[in-house]
Motif scaffolding. Structure first.
Motif, PDB file in Angstrom:
ATOM      1  N   ASN A 338       0.824  -1.211   0.000  1.00 11.61           N
ATOM      2  CA  ASN A 338       0.000   0.000   0.000  1.00 11.61           C
ATOM      3  C   ASN A 338       0.858   1.262   0.000  1.00 11.61           C
ATOM      4  O   ASN A 338       0.565   2.236  -0.689  1.00 11.61           O
ATOM      5  CB  ASN A 338      -0.917   0.015   1.223  1.00 11.61           C
ATOM      6  CG  ASN A 338      -2.092  -0.928   1.090  1.00 11.61           C
ATOM      7  OD1 ASN A 338      -2.309  -1.517   0.039  1.00 11.61           O
ATOM      8  ND2 ASN A 338      -2.844  -1.096   2.157  1.00 11.61           N
ATOM      9  N   SER A 339       1.905   1.254   0.794  1.00 10.03           N
ATOM     10  CA  SER A 339       2.789   2.410   0.890  1.00 10.03           C
ATOM     11  C   SER A 339       3.436   2.720  -0.461  1.00 10.03           C
ATOM     12  O   SER A 339       3.514   3.876  -0.880  1.00 10.03           O
ATOM     13  CB  SER A 339       3.868   2.158   1.943  1.00 10.03           C
ATOM     14  OG  SER A 339       4.784   3.231   2.001  1.00 10.03           O
ATOM     15  N   LEU A 340       3.873   1.685  -1.161  1.00 10.16           N
ATOM     16  CA  LEU A 340       4.505   1.889  -2.457  1.00 10.16           C
ATOM     17  C   LEU A 340       3.494   2.353  -3.508  1.00 10.16           C
ATOM     18  O   LEU A 340       3.807   3.185  -4.361  1.00 10.16           O
ATOM     19  CB  LEU A 340       5.186   0.588  -2.900  1.00 10.16           C
ATOM     20  CG  LEU A 340       6.411   0.195  -2.060  1.00 10.16           C
ATOM     21  CD1 LEU A 340       6.851  -1.216  -2.392  1.00 10.16           C
ATOM     22  CD2 LEU A 340       7.563   1.170  -2.280  1.00 10.16           C
ATOM     23  N   ILE A 341       2.280   1.829  -3.426  1.00 17.66           N
ATOM     24  CA  ILE A 341       1.228   2.284  -4.342  1.00 17.66           C
ATOM     25  C   ILE A 341       0.942   3.764  -4.110  1.00 17.66           C
ATOM     26  O   ILE A 341       0.765   4.536  -5.061  1.00 17.66           O
ATOM     27  CB  ILE A 341      -0.059   1.453  -4.155  1.00 17.66           C
ATOM     28  CG1 ILE A 341       0.161   0.013  -4.616  1.00 17.66           C
ATOM     29  CG2 ILE A 341      -1.219   2.068  -4.939  1.00 17.66           C
ATOM     30  CD1 ILE A 341      -1.002  -0.915  -4.303  1.00 17.66           C
ATOM     31  N   LYS A 342       0.903   4.178  -2.842  1.00 20.99           N
ATOM     32  CA  LYS A 342       0.675   5.593  -2.532  1.00 20.99           C
ATOM     33  C   LYS A 342       1.737   6.468  -3.205  1.00 20.99           C
ATOM     34  O   LYS A 342       1.432   7.542  -3.739  1.00 20.99           O
ATOM     35  CB  LYS A 342       0.696   5.812  -1.017  1.00 20.99           C
ATOM     36  CG  LYS A 342      -0.515   5.250  -0.305  1.00 20.99           C
ATOM     37  CD  LYS A 342      -0.332   5.200   1.193  1.00 20.99           C
ATOM     38  CE  LYS A 342      -0.368   6.549   1.847  1.00 20.99           C
ATOM     39  NZ  LYS A 342      -0.359   6.440   3.324  1.00 20.99           N
ATOM     40  N   GLY A 343       2.964   5.995  -3.178  1.00 27.73           N
ATOM     41  CA  GLY A 343       4.032   6.742  -3.826  1.00 27.73           C
ATOM     42  C   GLY A 343       3.835   6.828  -5.330  1.00 27.73           C
ATOM     43  O   GLY A 343       4.066   7.879  -5.941  1.00 27.73           O
ATOM     44  N   GLU A 344       3.400   5.733  -5.942  1.00 27.19           N
ATOM     45  CA  GLU A 344       3.161   5.728  -7.377  1.00 27.19           C
ATOM     46  C   GLU A 344       1.989   6.634  -7.751  1.00 27.19           C
ATOM     47  O   GLU A 344       2.019   7.338  -8.766  1.00 27.19           O
ATOM     48  CB  GLU A 344       2.879   4.289  -7.855  1.00 27.19           C
ATOM     49  CG  GLU A 344       4.074   3.359  -7.762  1.00 27.19           C
ATOM     50  CD  GLU A 344       5.171   3.730  -8.747  1.00 27.19           C
ATOM     51  OE1 GLU A 344       4.850   4.182  -9.861  1.00 27.19           O
ATOM     52  OE2 GLU A 344       6.356   3.570  -8.388  1.00 27.19           O
ATOM     53  N   LEU A 345       0.951   6.621  -6.936  1.00 23.16           N
ATOM     54  CA  LEU A 345      -0.195   7.491  -7.193  1.00 23.16           C
ATOM     55  C   LEU A 345       0.216   8.963  -7.113  1.00 23.16           C
ATOM     56  O   LEU A 345      -0.185   9.778  -7.948  1.00 23.16           O
ATOM     57  CB  LEU A 345      -1.319   7.201  -6.187  1.00 23.16           C
ATOM     58  CG  LEU A 345      -2.054   5.863  -6.342  1.00 23.16           C
ATOM     59  CD1 LEU A 345      -2.929   5.599  -5.123  1.00 23.16           C
ATOM     60  CD2 LEU A 345      -2.907   5.850  -7.613  1.00 23.16           C
ATOM     61  N   ALA A 346       1.015   9.282  -6.103  1.00 24.39           N
ATOM     62  CA  ALA A 346       1.477  10.667  -5.953  1.00 24.39           C
ATOM     63  C   ALA A 346       2.352  11.082  -7.134  1.00 24.39           C
ATOM     64  O   ALA A 346       2.231  12.191  -7.658  1.00 24.39           O
ATOM     65  CB  ALA A 346       2.243  10.817  -4.640  1.00 24.39           C
ATOM     66  N   GLN A 347       3.235  10.166  -7.561  1.00 25.30           N
ATOM     67  CA  GLN A 347       4.125  10.484  -8.672  1.00 25.30           C
ATOM     68  C   GLN A 347       3.342  10.690  -9.965  1.00 25.30           C
ATOM     69  O   GLN A 347       3.716  11.515 -10.809  1.00 25.30           O
ATOM     70  CB  GLN A 347       5.140   9.349  -8.858  1.00 25.30           C
ATOM     71  CG  GLN A 347       6.217   9.654  -9.871  1.00 25.30           C
ATOM     72  CD  GLN A 347       7.295   8.588  -9.905  1.00 25.30           C
ATOM     73  OE1 GLN A 347       7.414   7.772  -8.998  1.00 25.30           O
ATOM     74  NE2 GLN A 347       8.087   8.588 -10.957  1.00 25.30           N
TER      75      GLN A 347
END
Length: 460
Positions: A338-347
């Motif tokens: 989930n944390s990594l997905i959040k980063g991808e969404l933000a990017q």
């Protein structure tokens, strides 16, 4: 002087979270001010120490804020198992004839999560991706209110309370200058009891794990809540070293879709549409092909997955770790995913889009609260959970490293020249006018040098 200006001038930020500037938070007009004394993370004892030994300062600080900012109600939320803290606060309230009330909660994790504590105190659900103010509340933790009380007395935020525990000889609550090295803090706690250790900055559930070498180059910031010294290759260290492609391969092979991660998710139990089991299934079943010369993070998520409704719900994950440490019977790691997905969404510039306007907590929530003691054991830190009577120590430092950014928002801008002599409490970097940020003050006296994104002060 205006209270908000005093807080701004002193550089106060939230001491227990991401460091949101306190003067901005308190500009709102809430119906209730909630002081978070639940000490969310297992092993941390800082706020508990302050509630016992600085009870009058805390209560008077809450009274002052409520009076000056016309906030109708102030409550200190803490666990009903904190008997000494309850006694000290009750005595302070009676002595000061205060209107502050105590709200006693069960001992569960994550009781100190901002949205959880709002629901516990008010019965209102903060909307997904929302803030407590959406339901008329402001939340600050105990140490932040102590810093506000200091600000009113003209004392800037230059010293930090934190817990140092785990594989140390004298588990302690310390008060040190902001910028003090982790190495000095660990020595103040008697040094390590083993040569093979790693360190967590913060708590065992949501803190930042780091190698011993990295810890020896780290310094205390305004948001450092604790330093945990833990065994190398222990449970936390093993989870830290798990590679992403291994996590997803395990999920593809081992996830049994039991839904326990969703059923026990604190945000899902508040009525938020987060379903970790769906995210894990879709991520595991849609892993991109990787050539031998590609790393896991180069092509780890298919772009079309970011358009998926369930995948986008990862944006509202609090990263508390209940799913991977406690809920999953297969030892998978949905929190990290989930944390990594959040980063991808933000990017990708994808902002969370909320649907609906009402949310209700799950009727089974009271029966699904995770006991703090049990999750500490599952996290691999049960051996340190019962450490009590932490030694209190204060010490100055001969050298401090002060990052220009210790808060949400922009970095502070230096107002001194390289090589200047500074005195403790002197403003050395200021929040740019009109920006979200916080002032920075010298935490010791000495010679200051501008070193990249930090100011280093050496005592002379």
């Amino acid at each position: 002087m205006d209270l908000i200006k005093q807080i701004f001038d002193s550089g106060v930020v939230g001491c227990g979270g991401a460091g949101f500037p306190t003067h901005v938070k308190l500009k709102a007009s809430p119906e209730i001010l909630i002081i978070n004394g639940a000490e969310c993370e297992p092993l941390l004892r800082t706020d508990r120490y302050l509630m016992i030994h600085e009870a009058e300062k805390l209560v008077s600080g809450v009274d002052l804020i409520c009076r000056e900012l016309s906030i109708p109600e102030g409550r200190i939320a803490l666990k009903k198992t904190y008997t000494k803290e309850i006694e000290a606060l009750t005595a302070a309230i009676e002595k000061l004839h205060s209107k502050v009330q105590l709200h006693l909660m069960d001992s569960f994790y994550p009781a100190g999560d901002e949205q959880v504590v709002v629901y516990e105190v008010t019965g209102k659900v903060v909307p997904p991706a929302g803030i407590p103010l959406d339901v008329g509340a402001i939340v600050d933790n105990v140490a932040t209110i102590i810093a506000v009380a200091d600000a009113v007395s003209g004392i800037p935020f230059t010293e930090k309370y934190l817990t140092v525990t785990g594989e140390v000889r004298e588990p302690s609550v310390l008060k040190v200058p902001v910028g003090t090295s982790f190495a000095q803090c660990i020595e103040m706690a008697g040094g390590t009891t083993s040569d093979k250790v790693m360190v967590v900055s913060g708590g065992p559930m949501m803190g930042a794990p780091m190698s011993w070498e990295a810890a020896m180059n780290a310094s205390v910031t305004k948001t450092t809540s604790g330093i945990l010294v833990l065994p190398e290759d222990g449970a936390i260290d093993r989870r830290r070293k798990t590679r992403l492609n291994h996590m997803l391969n395990r999920a593809k092979a081992a996830c049994i879709q039991c839904t326990f991660c969703t059923q026990l998710c604190p945000r899902h139990m508040l009525g938020h549409p987060l379903q970790p089991h769906r995210i894990m299934r879709k991520m595991a079943m849609n892993m991109p092909h990787q050539d031998n010369n590609e790393t896991a993070k180069d092509h780890w998520i298919l772009p079309e997955l970011l358009e998926d409704k369930d995948i986008r719900q990862a944006a509202i994950c609090s990263e508390c770790g209940v799913c991977e440490v406690y809920a999953c019977p297969m030892g998978l790691q949905p929190r990290v995913v989930n944390s990594l997905i959040k980063g991808e969404l933000a990017q990708a510039g994808i902002r969370y889009s909320r649907e609906g306007d009402t949310w209700e907590a799950d009727a089974n929530r009271p029966y699904r609260k995770v006991p703090t003691k049990r999750i500490a054991a599952r996290a691999g830190v049960g051996a340190y959970y019962h450490i009590d009577g932490h030694t209190y120590k204060e010490e100055t430092a001969s050298k401090v490293v002060l990052p220009l950014k210790m808060n949400i928002g922009v970095s502070a801008e230096p107002v001194i020249s390289d090589g200047a002599h500074v005195e403790k409490g002197q403003l050395i970097a200021a929040c740019p006018e009109g920006k979200l940020g916080a002032n920075l003050h010298a935490s010791i006296s000495g010679t200051a040098h501008l070193t990249g994104n930090a100011i280093t002060i050496t005592e002379v």
